[in-house]
Design a protein around this motif. Structure first.
Motif, short mmCIF file in Angstrom:
data_model
loop_
_atom_site.label_atom_id
_atom_site.label_comp_id
_atom_site.label_asym_id
_atom_site.label_seq_id
_atom_site.Cartn_x
_atom_site.Cartn_y
_atom_site.Cartn_z
N GLU A 1 10.26 -72.92 -9.18
CA GLU A 1 10.53 -71.37 -8.69
C GLU A 1 9.77 -70.62 -7.65
O GLU A 1 10.53 -69.73 -7.02
CB GLU A 1 10.27 -70.55 -10.36
CG GLU A 1 11.16 -70.86 -11.38
CD GLU A 1 10.68 -70.25 -12.86
OE1 GLU A 1 11.73 -70.20 -13.44
OE2 GLU A 1 9.50 -70.40 -12.89
N ASP B 1 11.55 -71.46 -4.61
CA ASP B 1 12.69 -70.82 -4.37
C ASP B 1 12.64 -69.19 -4.00
O ASP B 1 13.35 -68.69 -3.03
CB ASP B 1 13.49 -70.76 -5.76
CG ASP B 1 14.11 -71.94 -6.10
OD1 ASP B 1 14.41 -72.96 -5.36
OD2 ASP B 1 14.87 -72.09 -7.34
N PRO C 1 5.66 -68.56 -12.93
CA PRO C 1 6.73 -69.35 -12.56
C PRO C 1 6.15 -70.96 -12.13
O PRO C 1 5.05 -71.12 -11.87
CB PRO C 1 7.09 -68.59 -11.23
CG PRO C 1 5.79 -68.17 -10.91
CD PRO C 1 5.07 -67.53 -12.22
#
Length: 54
Positions: A36, A39, A32
């Protein structure tokens, strides 16, 4: 009570999350981006807040 057989985190090197990411990256290419990861962290925080407010 700590597990006497568990390695000392400072001596073990990688933290569990870092080790998991390394294993996933080697296994299936999961890598990631920083955005990401942020998040995912935000989503985890949101879910934890929801269940601990009950």
């Amino acid at each position: 009570m700590p597990d006497a057989n568990a390695p000392d985190p400072e001596e073990a090197g990688e933290q569990p999350a870092e080790k998991a990411l390394t294993v996933l990256r080697e296994w299936n290419g999961y890598a990631p981006t920083a955005a990401e990861k942020q998040d995912l962290d935000s989503e985890l925080d949101r879910r934890l807040a929801r269940v601990t407010d009950r």
